[in-house]
Design a protein around this motif. Sequence first.
Motif, PDB file in Angstrom:
ATOM      1  N   PHE B  16      -4.366  69.160  13.910  1.00  0.00           N
ATOM      2  CA  PHE B  16      -4.010  70.499  14.362  1.00  0.00           C
ATOM      3  C   PHE B  16      -3.905  71.420  13.160  1.00  0.00           C
ATOM      4  CE2 PHE B  16      -3.161  68.532  18.350  1.00  0.00           C
ATOM      5  CZ  PHE B  16      -2.656  67.291  18.019  1.00  0.00           C
ATOM      6  N   ASP B  17      -4.043  72.717  13.424  1.00  0.00           N
ATOM      7  CA  ASP B  17      -4.049  73.654  12.288  1.00  0.00           C
ATOM      8  C   ASP B  17      -2.722  74.389  12.105  1.00  0.00           C
ATOM      9  OD1 ASP B  17      -5.751  76.673  13.557  1.00  0.00           O
ATOM     10  OD2 ASP B  17      -4.055  75.519  14.319  1.00  0.00           O
ATOM     11  N   TRP B  18      -1.671  73.984  12.827  1.00  0.00           N
ATOM     12  CA  TRP B  18      -0.381  74.647  12.579  1.00  0.00           C
ATOM     13  C   TRP B  18       0.776  73.656  12.558  1.00  0.00           C
ATOM     14  CZ3 TRP B  18       3.443  75.524  16.596  1.00  0.00           C
ATOM     15  CH2 TRP B  18       3.043  75.121  17.878  1.00  0.00           C
ATOM     16  N   GLY B  19       0.436  72.365  12.481  1.00  0.00           N
ATOM     17  CA  GLY B  19       1.452  71.334  12.403  1.00  0.00           C
ATOM     18  C   GLY B  19       0.785  69.977  12.373  1.00  0.00           C
ATOM     19  N   ARG B  20       1.603  68.936  12.296  1.00  0.00           N
ATOM     20  CA  ARG B  20       1.028  67.592  12.212  1.00  0.00           C
ATOM     21  C   ARG B  20       1.934  66.578  12.892  1.00  0.00           C
ATOM     22  NH1 ARG B  20       3.900  64.580   8.641  1.00  0.00           N
ATOM     23  NH2 ARG B  20       5.378  65.767   7.382  1.00  0.00           N
ATOM     24  N   PRO B 289       6.308  71.944  19.009  1.00  0.00           N
ATOM     25  CA  PRO B 289       5.710  70.821  18.269  1.00  0.00           C
ATOM     26  C   PRO B 289       5.364  69.614  19.145  1.00  0.00           C
ATOM     27  CG  PRO B 289       7.648  71.677  17.134  1.00  0.00           C
ATOM     28  CD  PRO B 289       7.649  72.299  18.496  1.00  0.00           C
ATOM     29  N   GLN B 290       5.622  69.676  20.459  1.00  0.00           N
ATOM     30  CA  GLN B 290       5.078  68.637  21.355  1.00  0.00           C
ATOM     31  C   GLN B 290       3.559  68.621  21.263  1.00  0.00           C
ATOM     32  OE1 GLN B 290       6.479  66.246  22.588  1.00  0.00           O
ATOM     33  NE2 GLN B 290       8.596  66.783  23.068  1.00  0.00           N
ATOM     34  N   THR B 291       2.995  69.743  20.883  1.00  0.00           N
ATOM     35  CA  THR B 291       1.557  69.844  20.669  1.00  0.00           C
ATOM     36  C   THR B 291       1.055  68.727  19.756  1.00  0.00           C
ATOM     37  OG1 THR B 291       1.776  72.249  20.844  1.00  0.00           O
ATOM     38  CG2 THR B 291      -0.269  71.415  19.887  1.00  0.00           C
ATOM     39  N   PHE B 292       1.881  68.381  18.746  1.00  0.00           N
ATOM     40  CA  PHE B 292       1.492  67.362  17.765  1.00  0.00           C
ATOM     41  C   PHE B 292       2.066  65.983  18.107  1.00  0.00           C
ATOM     42  CE2 PHE B 292       0.811  71.357  16.018  1.00  0.00           C
ATOM     43  CZ  PHE B 292       1.998  72.005  15.722  1.00  0.00           C
TER      44      PHE B 292
END
Lengths: 134, 415
Positions: B16-20, B289-292
């Motif tokens: 991802f481009d805004w977190g890891r 941040p569940q996205t990551f």
Amino acid sequence: MATFGPHSDDALAAPFWNAAREDRLVLPYDRASGRCTWYPHAGADIDWREAKGPARLVAWSVVRAPINPDFEPPYAPALVVLDCEPGVRLVTQIVDCDFAELRCDMALELCFRTLEPRTHAPFRAPVFRPAHAR
Amino acid sequence: MGVQSTAQLRQRAGSFDWGRAYEIADVRGRVAIAGVGESEYSGPSGRTAKEMALVAVEKAIADAGLVPADIDGLMSTANVADQLMPEDFHAHFGTSHPMWYSGEGGGMVWAATCPEQAAEALHARKARHIINVFSVDWASRRAAGTGTPGDYHANEPMKALFEVPFGWYPQPVYMATQACRHMHEYGTTQEQLGELAVAFRRHANGHPGAVMRAKTLSMEQYLAKPMLADPLRMEDCCLVSDGAAAFVMTTPERARDLPHAPVIVEGIGRGVIDNAPYISQQKLLTATPQTFAAPWAFAMADMKPSDIDVIALYDCFSITALMMIEDMGFCAKGEGGAFVAGGTLGFDRPRSQGGLPCNTHGGLMSHAYVLGIAHVVEIVRQLRGEAANQVSDARVGLYGGFTAEEAATLIMRRA
């Protein structure tokens, strides 16, 4: 308790708040890369340079209840992006407006106000108001 | 499917481009929850964090069919004040045996990630039964003027320098600005936020341990309540509570000999934004941040959102839970509002009927603000079939934890 920004002599913040006392907004530029790094990094070689509006309103909230002992509702803390530095998102307040007119992405102009929190001495701050057509 | 390497997990979970995502080891099927326990939950009660933790620990040990001498591992959140330590356990129970300890347990994201370390300790034979506990006395502290949930943020140096002076503090303002942006970009409405508040309150009304069990909330009442920080009302915010919960982890083999059907950990993920901990700076204000975190957990479990029967999401605010539903893939980004409308989150709307039972205990908003530990307990109860608001045929459950700049996902199934 961490030090309230305007009254801090922390090298990372003092240039910002000293400039605010003179109605100037300055941002930290890393001398090596030339890029603005926000928030400023400890240990970096920083060149604080003046920044001006215009800006865009990213998001805000009108606080209506006494959830913060320092400010009397209503007031509008906000996230703002300067046109000249789109990679930096400033935390600020929106002033001089009917809060009902605020819209995401609206054009703003930089201005300065003396904020008077209840538990700290008053301080000069870079804030924003809706830009109006001239 | 064999054990997946972190390289394989990262390949499946994506970048991802805004977190890891953190590198969480594959512990699928290696650790089970065998006992749960909770103290009473309340407003200001004068109880200390440690005494409430010990109540929860006693109950969890008994629920697991064990005695204190069987517990040789303890996990709690070391960087939160007054959490239970091995010396407290021994002083209370009169034990003195060696106790494996990790300070990376407890609540918030750690309520989801603690089984990873527990699995490692169990299989390295450092412990046989590990208890994870988290306790909160913020209701008493706030009433006594000795602390608030906002302190963590006010004490962060950059926030104190550049955010607090403008009144961008405490947490309701953070989430209100995220809600503002989400409404602008996706048309999310007040009523849609209200669906979460009303659904979770209804669940609390059916749960004997919930702080708000006796107070109903209709959509009409919700919409009539005053704004706290636009567009959030107090009813969009979590409670401030006293209380504690704990759960006992062991190997699935050992759990099979204990009284309750084991609940097996299938997947864990944890993610963090870039430029942490400054959520003011997170690239996407309309996501969490569940996205990551969630993709890593689903990759470990070899599952998809459609495999999940019941969820418990960290609802510090209604908008947070709504965004997590999107970020975990239960619906598309931006469609969370439409998704939760019409009672989708009700315990009595199982997946087979197009529902997604969520926070069936009432969540942080209506059950108790104990920072996620009670969410894990509720999922365990659901998977055992002993929940107050039981979801029919719940076999796979998910906890979504959160700590502002971080989030974590825990997927479990009944054995």
